[in-house]
Motif scaffolding. Sequence first.
Motif, PDB file in Angstrom:
ATOM      1  N   HIS A  45      36.842  51.605  -3.631  1.00  0.00           N
ATOM      2  CA  HIS A  45      37.727  52.193  -2.625  1.00  0.00           C
ATOM      3  C   HIS A  45      37.528  51.557  -1.256  1.00  0.00           C
ATOM      4  N   MET A  46      36.275  51.211  -0.929  1.00  0.00           N
ATOM      5  CA  MET A  46      36.031  50.550   0.338  1.00  0.00           C
ATOM      6  C   MET A  46      36.715  49.187   0.383  1.00  0.00           C
ATOM      7  N   PRO A  75      34.761  53.982   6.211  1.00  0.00           N
ATOM      8  CA  PRO A  75      34.869  52.754   5.413  1.00  0.00           C
ATOM      9  C   PRO A  75      34.827  51.487   6.251  1.00  0.00           C
ATOM     10  N   LEU A  76      35.250  51.566   7.504  1.00  0.00           N
ATOM     11  CA  LEU A  76      35.178  50.390   8.371  1.00  0.00           C
ATOM     12  C   LEU A  76      33.720  50.031   8.651  1.00  0.00           C
ATOM     13  N   ASP A 105      43.934  47.032   2.650  1.00  0.00           N
ATOM     14  CA  ASP A 105      45.096  47.793   3.119  1.00  0.00           C
ATOM     15  C   ASP A 105      45.101  48.008   4.634  1.00  0.00           C
ATOM     16  N   ASN A 106      43.927  48.182   5.229  1.00  0.00           N
ATOM     17  CA  ASN A 106      43.858  48.591   6.627  1.00  0.00           C
ATOM     18  C   ASN A 106      43.352  47.516   7.587  1.00  0.00           C
ATOM     19  N   ALA A 123      39.082  44.963  -5.086  1.00  0.00           N
ATOM     20  CA  ALA A 123      40.139  44.269  -4.346  1.00  0.00           C
ATOM     21  C   ALA A 123      39.551  43.225  -3.402  1.00  0.00           C
ATOM     22  N   GLY A 124      39.975  41.972  -3.582  1.00  0.00           N
ATOM     23  CA  GLY A 124      39.553  40.910  -2.687  1.00  0.00           C
ATOM     24  C   GLY A 124      38.169  40.356  -2.939  1.00  0.00           C
TER      25      GLY A 124
END
Length: 403
Positions: A38-39, A306-307, A45-46, A71-72
């Motif tokens: 999720h992170m 998460p940031l 996404d953000n 992701a990524g």
Amino acid sequence: MASQKYRRILTIVIDSIGVGDAPDADKYNSDGADTLGHMAQWWVDNQGRPLALPNMERLGLGRVRPGKPFAGVSAGTEPAGGFGRMRIISLGNDSLDGHWEMMCLPTRFEVDYFPQGFPDELLDKLRAFSGRDIVCNKPYSGTEVLKDYGEHQLATGDLIVYTSGDSVLQIAAHEDVIPLEELYRICEYARTLINGPEITMGRVIARPYVGTCAADFTRTANRHDYGLTPTGPTVVDFLRDAGLDTIAVGKTYDLLCGNGFSESHHNESNSDGMDHVDEVMARDWHGLCFTNLVDFDAVYGHRRDPLGDGLALEDFDRRLGGVMDAMRDDDLLIITADHGNDPTYRGTDHTRELVPLLAWSPSMRGGVDLGLRPTASDIGATILENFGVPGNGEGTSFLSELQ
């Protein structure tokens, strides 16, 4: 000793960086939690870019869970190390449980939780011992509790006692109101109240803070954990008894009550912890360095950030590159986690997840799929087999797979 494959083993716990999909997540109110997954998606996404984790990608991070990529995070070419996941089988979902299990002492007993607050008979003993009153006494975020009760504590000197979804009793106190020595003494006494048999809890945590008002209260690095005394010998004890070096960096020392360690280093932060790792790895020693980096959990995971969590992971990856460059052919690096703490999830508690497993040595050919290990004790079993030290039969070594 000459037949040992590795002379030094550095085990780094990136605290709370789970990789999702624990089969018993529903029992821990963690359905669908996935810290790294999720992170990583949140960053794409953000932030408009993936997490930059080239060194862990090189070791095989992108391949730890087949069929469900992060992701990524690149699966890339053939990884340089061994990669996989581990299940935590301990009955608790706290750092104590995960670290004990890695060291071949999974917790198979139930500990107590207090979602409605601690009983009066326990709090009355704390009041009598400390000479102070108590406020809060409920599950709380460690930062929010300072906003809501810190000014009261600053004015009255009362103890802020709170808990979480874990088996933990936490006491927050302003350093100018209750000196560290006094706070530590109170926490040491609190530890004696929850060692069983009536109440058995995993940890007492001293949570000192500073600041002038709710807007600027900040927890300091003088936190101290008082863990339940290990119920048996761990890998650290077995190694120390065999004459090997056993070095703690970070709260690994506290979680095992110092048992078996020949040397310890307190961390002020992840960065400070990696400074200690660099210092230790620059010396000649023979045995285990067991390291915990807690900021992922304490500073970012519980605060659902998460940031910050991602930035901390990127910083760790950068520091990891320097550690890898300095490693010798007979060194082994193991990277894992103790539980999850999904920064995008509901609430503020730990999440029940599988944890990553990365293993690397400059002498490895790499590309080793370690699969899904049935218990984190496989790490401890691997360490013991490497040094030819008998253990307690927990876990299955993957030493022979590290080619």
